[in-house]
Write an enzyme that holds these catalytic residues in place. Structure first.
Site, PDB file in Angstrom:
ATOM      1  N   PHE A 215      -4.643   3.090  14.958  1.00 39.41           N
ATOM      2  CA  PHE A 215      -4.831   4.397  13.918  1.00 39.41           C
ATOM      3  C   PHE A 215      -5.902   3.704  13.059  1.00 39.41           C
ATOM      4  CE2 PHE A 215      -1.276   5.870  15.677  1.00 39.41           C
ATOM      5  CZ  PHE A 215      -0.610   7.344  14.727  1.00 39.41           C
TER       6      PHE A 215
ATOM      7  N   LYS B  18     -14.165   0.744  15.216  1.00 34.46           N
ATOM      8  CA  LYS B  18     -11.919  -0.205  15.302  1.00 34.46           C
ATOM      9  C   LYS B  18     -11.855   0.079  16.762  1.00 34.46           C
ATOM     10  CE  LYS B  18      -8.444  -0.536  12.714  1.00 34.46           C
ATOM     11  NZ  LYS B  18      -7.323   0.234  11.455  1.00 34.46           N
TER      12      LYS B  18
ATOM     13  N   LYS C 262       9.437 -16.845 -10.388  1.00 31.26           N
ATOM     14  CA  LYS C 262       8.694 -16.001 -11.086  1.00 31.26           C
ATOM     15  C   LYS C 262       7.495 -16.114 -12.123  1.00 31.26           C
ATOM     16  CE  LYS C 262       8.920 -12.120 -14.814  1.00 31.26           C
ATOM     17  NZ  LYS C 262       9.973 -11.431 -15.146  1.00 31.26           N
TER      18      LYS C 262
ATOM     19  N   LYS D  56     -11.467  -3.834  18.567  1.00 29.77           N
ATOM     20  CA  LYS D  56     -10.318  -4.505  18.798  1.00 29.77           C
ATOM     21  C   LYS D  56      -8.975  -3.856  20.083  1.00 29.77           C
ATOM     22  CE  LYS D  56      -8.766  -3.410  14.168  1.00 29.77           C
ATOM     23  NZ  LYS D  56      -8.067  -3.387  12.465  1.00 29.77           N
TER      24      LYS D  56
ATOM     25  N   ASP E 249      -4.411  -6.150   5.150  1.00 33.99           N
ATOM     26  CA  ASP E 249      -6.050  -7.185   5.555  1.00 33.99           C
ATOM     27  C   ASP E 249      -6.106  -8.954   4.772  1.00 33.99           C
ATOM     28  OD1 ASP E 249      -6.869  -5.124   6.918  1.00 33.99           O
ATOM     29  OD2 ASP E 249      -7.915  -4.460   5.249  1.00 33.99           O
TER      30      ASP E 249
ATOM     31  N   ASN F  61       0.755  -1.297   0.203  1.00 34.00           N
ATOM     32  CA  ASN F  61       0.030   0.269   0.016  1.00 34.00           C
ATOM     33  C   ASN F  61       0.880   1.224   0.481  1.00 34.00           C
ATOM     34  OD1 ASN F  61       0.904   1.152   3.174  1.00 34.00           O
ATOM     35  ND2 ASN F  61      -0.383  -1.608   3.037  1.00 34.00           N
TER      36      ASN F  61
END
Length: 401
Positions: A323, A337, A288, A341, A278, A209
């Site tokens: 976060f 969240k 490859k 958590k 995730d 990301n």
């Protein structure tokens, strides 16, 4: 509080320079070892002898006036400073610092120092609000420079507005608060996760990301400054890790989870600032993958939730900060969240906002606990966000949550 601390006081050329004499005096009375650098224009308002008498040290004005042959003055001063205070800071000096210019003793020393810098602006109200000045201040804030906001009132030029140098007592109080912050986490163990995880498809390709690691790294650095023993568990990042912390490099979400849980028992604070994937490919090719077909289907499996695992395992004395990077329904998703958590605090930001996305040096965050919104922070540097967050963390540790 200031005993044994060296404060480098930079005085630039504004009418408020006379207040800097009171700042110098009060810092000295508070126990600080004050070293003064004046710009040439500052000497037109106040004589160097004034500061020499108050600080009991030579005042440096000329870069080439080397009084001690055993050292280079601007390097010696830059190295010995625990904090640099510029009061008053004119528009000219603020511009020089922002551009990295070094054409006098003060600006040259500022380029050489690694000490934190506190800037107290003082100027005409229209100068203070000028876009160029505001842009320079924003640039400095992004680099971690702290500002002591000017007051509002009658200015020497006759205008009434914002631009008056803050009172000497408040400037000294800001310096004291800075050093107080440095001890807030003394003796505590803080674990920070940062950066982006990497999920391998084959030996040369992976899924990841946009996280740069800047927020987590800023938290780790600020926690170290506050006296904590810091462990930084980091995935892929675009910047170098801060010095003085234990760095544990990982790649995948599974590796990060193992690194965090194995170190969990000895931590006082766990801050999950990493952007963890995730999902991961169900299978990783040994070699490859060749481009043979027009389409390729990849089966993904869910990664374990590291923050949730920590929330389930942590002791009552441990504090977990999560976060949440969101693009919509910020408060709703943040509260969900936090509860799921079992976080004690959750820092949420809308990454679609200008200045708050991945890779920026700034952030705009809202901090929540189980009771709702704790604090909404405006656009500021990630270092400043880290300082405010860790102040809240230290306060909760001190109060037993």
């Amino acid at each position: 509080m200031l005993n044994g601390k060296t404060v480098l006081l930079g005085v630039s050329g504004g009418i408020a320079a006379y207040k800097a004499a009171a700042v110098c005096s009060k810092l000295t009375q508070a126990g600080a070892d004050v070293r003064v650098i004046m710009t040439e224009s500052a000497t037109k308002f106040v004589a160097p002898l004034t500061f020499q008498t108050l600080s009991r040290h030579d005042v440096i004005v000329d870069t080439f006036d080397e009084k001690d042959a055993s050292v280079v003055s601007h390097i010696d001063l830059a190295d010995r400073a625990d904090v640099v205070v510029i009061a008053p800071a004119t528009a000219n000096v603020i511009g020089k610092i922002a551009l990295g210019l070094a054409d006098d003793m003060l600006s040259t020393t500022l380029l050489a120092t690694t000490a934190p810098i506190l800037v107290a602006p003082a100027m005409n109200v229209h100068m203070y609000t000028h876009p160029a000045v505001q842009a320079n201040m924003q640039k400095l804030a992004e680099r971690g420079v702290r500002f002591i906001e000017p007051g509002t009132g009658q200015l020497a030029c006759g205008y009434v507005g914002k631009g008056r140098l803050e009172e000497p007592e408040e400037i000294v109080a800001a310096v004291e608060r800075f050093f107080q912050e440095k001890r807030l986490l003394e003796g505590k163990h803080v674990l920070v996760t940062a950066g982006a995880t990497v999920e391998r498809i084959d030996p040369v390709r992976y899924l990841t990301n946009d996280s740069s690691g800047k927020m987590g790294y800023a938290i780790a650095e600020e926690a170290r400054r506050m006296g904590a023993s810091v462990t930084l568990v980091t995935g892929k990042a675009s910047i170098a890790a801060p010095t003085g912390v234990t760095v544990v490099k990982v790649e995948s979400a599974l590796e990060m989870m193992e690194a965090v849980l194995s170190r969990l028992p000895e931590q006082d604070v766990i801050i999950k600032a990493a952007a963890v994937a995730d999902y991961r490919p169900a299978e990783q090719a040994e070699h490859k993958i060749k481009k043979n077909e027009d389409e390729m289907t990849m089966r993904m499996v869910k990664n374990p939730d590291i923050a949730q695992a920590v929330g389930e395992r942590k002791k009552p004395s441990q504090l977990l900060v999560g976060f949440a990077a969101e693009t919509q329904h910020l408060e709703t998703f943040a509260q969900e969240k936090l509860k799921k958590k079992r976080c004690d605090l959750l820092v949420a930001n809308d990454v679609t906002m200008e200045g708050a996305g991945f890779g920026t040096d700034t952030n705009v965050v809202r901090i929540y606990d189980s009771g709702g919104l704790v604090e909404a922070l405006p656009l500021m540097s990630k270092g400043q966000v880290a300082a405010r967050l860790l102040t809240l963390v230290a306060d909760r540790l001190g109060k037993g949550r």
